[in-house]
Design a protein around this motif. Sequence first.
Motif, mmCIF file in Angstrom:
data_model
loop_
_atom_site.group_PDB
_atom_site.id
_atom_site.type_symbol
_atom_site.label_atom_id
_atom_site.label_comp_id
_atom_site.label_asym_id
_atom_site.label_seq_id
_atom_site.Cartn_x
_atom_site.Cartn_y
_atom_site.Cartn_z
ATOM 1 N N ALA A 17 -8.223 6.815 -19.036
ATOM 2 C CA ALA A 17 -8.299 5.914 -17.890
ATOM 3 C C ALA A 17 -7.808 6.588 -16.616
ATOM 4 N N MET A 18 -7.267 7.789 -16.738
ATOM 5 C CA MET A 18 -6.771 8.533 -15.580
ATOM 6 C C MET A 18 -6.949 10.013 -15.847
ATOM 7 N N PRO A 19 -7.473 10.761 -14.875
ATOM 8 C CA PRO A 19 -7.616 12.207 -15.083
ATOM 9 C C PRO A 19 -6.257 12.894 -15.120
ATOM 10 N N PRO A 20 -6.127 13.991 -15.865
ATOM 11 C CA PRO A 20 -4.824 14.664 -15.977
ATOM 12 C C PRO A 20 -4.270 15.168 -14.654
ATOM 13 N N ASP A 21 -5.130 15.421 -13.688
ATOM 14 C CA ASP A 21 -4.647 15.961 -12.423
ATOM 15 C C ASP A 21 -4.442 14.886 -11.354
ATOM 16 N N PHE A 22 -4.429 13.626 -11.761
ATOM 17 C CA PHE A 22 -4.162 12.537 -10.814
ATOM 18 C C PHE A 22 -2.692 12.600 -10.407
ATOM 19 N N ARG A 23 -2.453 12.748 -9.107
ATOM 20 C CA ARG A 23 -1.092 12.955 -8.612
ATOM 21 C C ARG A 23 -0.334 11.644 -8.499
ATOM 22 N N GLY B 171 15.225 -4.165 -15.940
ATOM 23 C CA GLY B 171 14.185 -4.755 -15.101
ATOM 24 C C GLY B 171 13.852 -3.879 -13.907
ATOM 25 N N SER B 172 14.868 -3.281 -13.298
ATOM 26 C CA SER B 172 14.645 -2.381 -12.165
ATOM 27 C C SER B 172 13.797 -1.187 -12.580
ATOM 28 N N ALA B 173 14.045 -0.661 -13.779
ATOM 29 C CA ALA B 173 13.265 0.487 -14.253
ATOM 30 C C ALA B 173 11.789 0.140 -14.380
ATOM 31 N N VAL B 174 11.493 -1.024 -14.957
ATOM 32 C CA VAL B 174 10.097 -1.418 -15.145
ATOM 33 C C VAL B 174 9.420 -1.693 -13.805
ATOM 34 N N ILE B 175 10.113 -2.411 -12.905
ATOM 35 C CA ILE B 175 9.530 -2.728 -11.598
ATOM 36 C C ILE B 175 9.311 -1.447 -10.790
ATOM 37 N N THR B 176 10.265 -0.528 -10.857
ATOM 38 C CA THR B 176 10.113 0.752 -10.152
ATOM 39 C C THR B 176 8.912 1.528 -10.679
ATOM 40 N N ALA B 177 8.755 1.570 -11.992
ATOM 41 C CA ALA B 177 7.625 2.280 -12.592
ATOM 42 C C ALA B 177 6.297 1.685 -12.141
ATOM 43 N N CYS B 178 6.194 0.352 -12.172
ATOM 44 C CA CYS B 178 4.954 -0.294 -11.732
ATOM 45 C C CYS B 178 4.701 -0.032 -10.246
ATOM 46 N N GLY B 179 5.787 -0.024 -9.441
ATOM 47 C CA GLY B 179 5.647 0.252 -8.017
ATOM 48 C C GLY B 179 5.154 1.665 -7.750
ATOM 49 N N ILE B 180 5.665 2.629 -8.505
ATOM 50 C CA ILE B 180 5.228 4.019 -8.332
ATOM 51 C C ILE B 180 3.752 4.166 -8.699
ATOM 52 N N LEU B 181 3.333 3.526 -9.802
ATOM 53 C CA LEU B 181 1.926 3.577 -10.187
ATOM 54 C C LEU B 181 1.051 2.916 -9.128
ATOM 55 N N LEU B 182 1.506 1.782 -8.606
ATOM 56 C CA LEU B 182 0.730 1.074 -7.592
ATOM 57 C C LEU B 182 0.562 1.922 -6.330
ATOM 58 N N MET B 183 1.651 2.495 -5.844
ATOM 59 C CA MET B 183 1.573 3.309 -4.636
ATOM 60 C C MET B 183 0.755 4.579 -4.870
ATOM 61 N N SER B 184 0.828 5.124 -6.094
ATOM 62 C CA SER B 184 0.020 6.301 -6.406
ATOM 63 C C SER B 184 -1.464 5.957 -6.369
ATOM 64 N N LEU C 172 -2.839 3.625 -4.625
ATOM 65 C CA LEU C 172 -3.258 3.298 -3.258
ATOM 66 C C LEU C 172 -3.355 4.521 -2.357
ATOM 67 N N SER C 173 -2.500 5.514 -2.589
ATOM 68 C CA SER C 173 -2.381 6.576 -1.581
ATOM 69 C C SER C 173 -2.711 7.978 -2.067
ATOM 70 N N THR C 174 -2.848 8.184 -3.376
ATOM 71 C CA THR C 174 -3.115 9.542 -3.842
ATOM 72 C C THR C 174 -4.438 9.600 -4.587
ATOM 73 N N VAL D 30 -20.588 3.768 2.910
ATOM 74 C CA VAL D 30 -19.128 3.675 2.820
ATOM 75 C C VAL D 30 -18.574 5.051 3.162
ATOM 76 N N ALA D 31 -17.703 5.103 4.164
ATOM 77 C CA ALA D 31 -17.165 6.381 4.639
ATOM 78 C C ALA D 31 -15.837 6.680 3.964
ATOM 79 N N HIS D 32 -15.640 7.953 3.612
ATOM 80 C CA HIS D 32 -14.412 8.394 2.952
ATOM 81 C C HIS D 32 -13.877 9.612 3.702
ATOM 82 N N THR D 33 -12.593 9.583 3.980
ATOM 83 C CA THR D 33 -11.935 10.715 4.642
ATOM 84 C C THR D 33 -10.703 11.103 3.844
ATOM 85 N N GLY D 34 -10.153 12.274 4.131
ATOM 86 C CA GLY D 34 -8.926 12.715 3.479
ATOM 87 C C GLY D 34 -9.085 12.795 1.976
ATOM 88 N N ALA D 35 -8.034 12.323 1.250
ATOM 89 C CA ALA D 35 -8.046 12.399 -0.214
ATOM 90 C C ALA D 35 -9.119 11.523 -0.829
#
Length: 868
Positions: free
Chosen positions: A367-373, A43-56, A58-60, A259-264
Amino acid sequence: MIRFIRRLVRLVVPYRKDLSLAWSTIKGRKGGFVGSFVAIAAGSAVITACGILLMSGLSTGVTPERYSGTTVVLSAEQSYWLDESSEVRYSERVTLPADKVAAVAAVPGVQSAVGDIDVQVSVVTQDGHTVGGPDGFPVFGHGWSGAALGPFTVGTGKAPSAADEVVLDADLAARAHLSPGATVRLVVGSIASSYRVVGIAEPPAGGLARQSAVFLTDEQARKLSGRPDRVDAIGVSAASGVGAGELAKRITAAVPGLVAHTGAERGDVEFLDVGDARSLVVESSASFGGTMVLIVVFVVASTLALSVQQRRRELALLRAIGATPKQIHWMIGAEMTLVSLAGAVVGMIPGIVLAFGMREVFILADAMPPDFRMEIGWVPFLASLVLCMVSARLGGWMVARRVAKVSPVEALGDAAIEPKKLGWVRLAIGVLLIPLGLLLTLNNVAVSGDSAADTAASAVLLFVVSVGCIGPLLFRGAIAVFGKRLNRQSTAHGFLAQANARANSRRLSTAATPLAMGVTLAAVQVFGASTTIAASQEQMEAGLRADHVLTASSGAGVSPEVVDAVRGVPGVSVVTPVARMQVLLTFPSEDSTATKVYAAQGVTPDRLSDTMDLQTIDGDTAQLQGETVALSRVVAETVKAKIGKTVDLRLGDGTVVKPKVVATYERGLGFGDVTLPNDLVVAHTTARVDAAVLVKAADGTDKKALDGALRSALDRYPTVKVGDQDAFQSAPGSGGSGDWALNLLFQTVLLGYIAIAVVNTLVMSTAARVREFAMLQLIGAKPDQIRSMMNGEARIVTFSALLFGLLATAPPLIGMSEGLTKSPVPSVSVLGLVVIVAITVALSWGSIAMATRFAMRPAPVDAIGGRE
């Protein structure tokens, strides 16, 4: 982090002596806690994976390239917001009025503002060779003023000053072997024009990895875009001393509609696929992660229940010698704290691997470009740790309640036999969910249209929960009805298997129930998909009547001019251009409104049924002119649309229209649920082109001769090719093509976790029977007979899981098929059924056989004196 974990442990377990006692218990009963550890770690593995995708999400994203020299990039709103947190991305680029550029330039703090235009082009050299962007990415044409956003500089030659002059980026020029003075053809849509290369542009420091750039004069770029009064984005440079965030606030406050966009986030405007991927990753990972948290709580609680059940004599003895309910709770809570802490930490490493594996599936599904970090921060690990520990403590509290509330006098007697009755709350929930599920799937309680199919698909959860609640009763009934047929009573092992199953039905149902739930979820996913795909294919084959299909080899589409060119070819009877996009339909739903995304096509109504028979139910598709629309039966029922009434529709670029409904048709799965006039759809696509052109030959025309005539007529359109009906299905469209892969990904992860839980439960319940197997051997049973007995029990477990799992699948599948195709008979994939049965047999039989061999390793004399 370490300090936080220490505080968390102290908060969850107030007394250190409880931790010490719990650690001693775990060391003494390692086998009993392995199952809980495995469930929590997975369960920790699945939740961690979903969390990493979610944060990616949101922030990358992807680093901007042509906009790398800007401080702020301004765009129109590219999403329709369903609420404050849920959005639907428009399938086409939403543009801005060109006069916004001057308004932005006048804002204090703005040093310069440049309106940028993107026009997808194909570069064709003099020898007919087509050159694309790096690694298959596209080539875009821009006005020369947009070169400052990089910034690009002229390395060789000069800037374009005439309509037939062009500047190429250095990489594109090198790959095409072009230099100043050379002639090159640029194809926009399907129209090719010759240009003279007058310069080579040097890209910004980061270079161009996701595109190639072609620069024309600003006037020529506006002309080729087809929207001379619109720009795709506005790049802004800040004056000295003005920060990006501050400047963005100033601009959006002074100039509405931006709509203004800055940074990434600037890359989201430059590359629409990045913004689409960001939205999809955030939405899907958050939704699936939430579902997995609930599944983890259920699985962990079930595993703990089995673990505690195997220790009921020990716990009963503690109650009999004076242990209080509070002390029992504290002891089990402390055990769960240690096990969950270890399991959560261990599961984080495979969680990282799983996250990158899920990323590859997103890429495979386009659904995601290959260079999506990917962003690997501490937040997903902390969330996984907290959720796993809370889930384990909650599960421990739930399973400790029954032991803790039994009086000390009754404790030992209660532990001697397996409890037969289910709690009345659990029984009532399980029984009531069955008729509720039937009402939602087989009656008219659900909203008609695609809501009926969606409700039927969702109702499977009701049947899954019902099976989980009344599983022991169902299992007991299966033993009574089918037990003798599965195991011959004339043999010793058959008799023992049947007797054991009757006496310990609760224990075996603990293993069979999650297996049945997994069968149900897998079958609905597999057979629901096969039903939809089969119906779509059948409708396409029955309705497509064109003899030839014209598509674009470059993927940019077919220009409307091609339609006029082929209409004059001898032997051509009907020509139907088909444009595609995604649209949003808003309609009344209960006390508010709902919005759904549908695949739409734009066609010309002239003799439409000769090339595409939509199987009209009501109205007339010949009236598809102006602001009109034809809807599939499924959509018409969903939005309660009537002939002659209007619907609220948002086109692919966000334009709001209220077209009048002129027809309804049946073949929406094959051709799209919304059909609009072709010119309306083309005018609101990014490239302003058709996805394909359907050509019907006149009666008596030789098809081979017509094929040759079409190719001759298309000589001046180098990117247009002539194909058969199969080309229509592969023609470019807007979105949805990779949905099946993402659904398969999430279902695979979910079913994989359930499979781990099933194997875990079967191994735990079988390995705990060491003393039973030893006693049977001491009274004369041979090891082969015991293994045969366990094979008999495995037959009962497997048969029951398949029986109840597939029975629970039937109502949702019938409801889905009825809602989508008006037929109650779903399309069952034989291969899918075989795979489901094979996996079920392998999981149950393999787990029981492996655990049986493990449990029989100790000598009977030694094992009979061991702990339970």
